[in-house]
Every structure is written in C-alpha cells, then in structure tokens.
Scaffold this motif. Sequence first.
Motif: not given
Length: 116
Positions: A32-34, A50-51, A55-57, A95-98
């Motif tokens: 959901n958050v990259l 963050a994306s 579509g929010i950046k 890089c982060y993903s969560g």
Amino acid sequence: QVQLVESGGGLVQPGGSLRLSCTVSGSGVSTNVLAWYRQAPGKERELVAASVGGGIKRYADSVQGRFTISTGKARNTVYLQMTSLIPEDTAIYYCYSGFSTRDGRWGQGTQVTVSS
C-alpha cells in the motif's frame, strides 16, 4: 520470505541523473505504501518519496521537482528517478514497503554518491 532488492545506485557527477529500482517479492507484506528513504552519514533516515495506493505521491521538500517516484502496474516494483543531483543527495537509499510507514519491510540499501 519477503525480499526487497534495490539496484541502480552508484557514483554520479553533480547535475547528473540516476534511476533506482526496487523489486518486492514474497508474501506477507503490503505494498500500500511504497517509498524511498535515505540516510546520510551522521544523519537520521529520512523519507524521500512515497507512493500510496490510489495515486497519492509525496516528496521531501529537498527533492521536490527533481525526483520522481513511480511503480509498476502490479505495485511490486518501485522506481526513483533522480535528476539534477547535488552532493547533498549523497546517502544510502532504502526501499520500503508496508501498509503504513510504520509496519513495513526494508531493503538492504544502495549507495548513491554525488561528487565531481
């Protein structure tokens, strides 16, 4: 097993460009958050871009207009296009993903050095 693997770092001259890539694999992690974070020597890790699903950046003020975050269609790949690089951009980029910015997984980091 969840893995985030970054690539694309290196040495670049001021004013140059680099493109970082990160591939997220394995189950059990939300995309959901990259995001991309960075940590310079002697400084705390900071959010660069963050994306968020939908579509929010968001961008740090220091990189607004110079860096662009994008994702693959399946949101298992995230990119950071960096242009007009300056020495202050030198750092290890992670890089982060969560699901949010507090509960995710990290990559091992890739070094970006901006120097003449």
